[in-house]
Design an enzyme around this catalytic site. Structure first.
Site, PDB file in Angstrom:
ATOM      1  N   HIS A  22       0.837  -1.192   0.000  1.00 52.03           N
ATOM      2  CA  HIS A  22       0.000   0.000   0.000  1.00 52.03           C
ATOM      3  C   HIS A  22       0.877   1.248   0.000  1.00 52.03           C
ATOM      4  O   HIS A  22       1.807   1.367   0.787  1.00 52.03           O
ATOM      5  CB  HIS A  22      -0.904  -0.004   1.237  1.00 52.03           C
ATOM      6  CG  HIS A  22      -1.674   1.249   1.402  1.00 52.03           C
ATOM      7  ND1 HIS A  22      -1.557   2.044   2.511  1.00 52.03           N
ATOM      8  CD2 HIS A  22      -2.557   1.859   0.583  1.00 52.03           C
ATOM      9  CE1 HIS A  22      -2.344   3.084   2.381  1.00 52.03           C
ATOM     10  NE2 HIS A  22      -2.960   3.004   1.216  1.00 52.03           N
ATOM     11  N   TYR A 130       5.323  12.107 -24.196  1.00 54.70           N
ATOM     12  CA  TYR A 130       4.692  12.502 -22.935  1.00 54.70           C
ATOM     13  C   TYR A 130       3.609  11.517 -22.495  1.00 54.70           C
ATOM     14  O   TYR A 130       2.683  11.878 -21.774  1.00 54.70           O
ATOM     15  CB  TYR A 130       4.132  13.928 -23.004  1.00 54.70           C
ATOM     16  CG  TYR A 130       5.121  14.920 -23.534  1.00 54.70           C
ATOM     17  CD1 TYR A 130       6.225  15.290 -22.764  1.00 54.70           C
ATOM     18  CD2 TYR A 130       4.994  15.455 -24.813  1.00 54.70           C
ATOM     19  CE1 TYR A 130       7.158  16.196 -23.251  1.00 54.70           C
ATOM     20  CE2 TYR A 130       5.924  16.361 -25.299  1.00 54.70           C
ATOM     21  CZ  TYR A 130       7.001  16.720 -24.519  1.00 54.70           C
ATOM     22  OH  TYR A 130       7.928  17.615 -24.996  1.00 54.70           O
TER      23      TYR A 130
END
Length: 158
Positions: A22, A130
């Site tokens: 997590h 990008y």
């Protein structure tokens, strides 16, 4: 091959996604990105475009809901809010899997720094510039036990 799993999820990628905890982040980057230089762990998915890889990863990985921002994309140079078609496709893909999460633009140096700190980088063969995104891993919540089985809750049933 496994049932119910996107075949783009290679054994190495599945291992990496499962090993993440997590709050760990994973970057999915285009073919021009300096993956070897920036990655702590590099997974190559040559021959595949970014959006299908993003879709495959999001099909199995929860996104962190403990923080306000958990999905980040690179920007077109210093134009923070400019959206190239690939950005729109990435945003649409994320919205299908995580409809309540926004994709946050990060300028070059901020994006690069975050990639360098990521648990892993998936290098695709995406030719568009990008076309880079970072995902922060969340948790899978256990199912709420019903009244009949509350005494015998199995913590490994999801």
């Amino acid at each position: 091959m496994l049932k119910g799993l996107d075949p783009l999820l290679s054994p190495e990628l599945l291992f990496t996604l499962r090993a993440m905890g997590h709050g760990d982040e994973i970057a999915i980057v285009d073919g021009n990105y300096p993956g070897v230089e920036h990655a702590r762990r590099l997974i190559r998915l040559d021959g595949h475009h970014l959006v299908p890889v993003l879709n495959a990863v999001l099909s199995v990985m929860p996104i962190d809901d403990f923080v306000p921002e958990a999905i980040f994309r690179s920007t077109v140079k210093a134009e923070r809010d400019k959206l190239d078609p690939v950005h729109e496709e990435m945003i649409d893909c994320c919205a299908r899997h995580e409809p309540h999460r926004q994709v946050v633009p990060l300028l070059g140096s901020d994006f690069y720094g975050r990639v360098k700190a990521a648990h892993a980088v998936i290098q695709t063969a995406e030719p568009r510039l990008y076309a880079n995104i970072i995902l922060r891993k969340g948790v899978i919540y256990p199912k709420e036990p019903d009244a009949q089985s509350a005494a015998g809750v199995d913590p490994f049933v999801y």
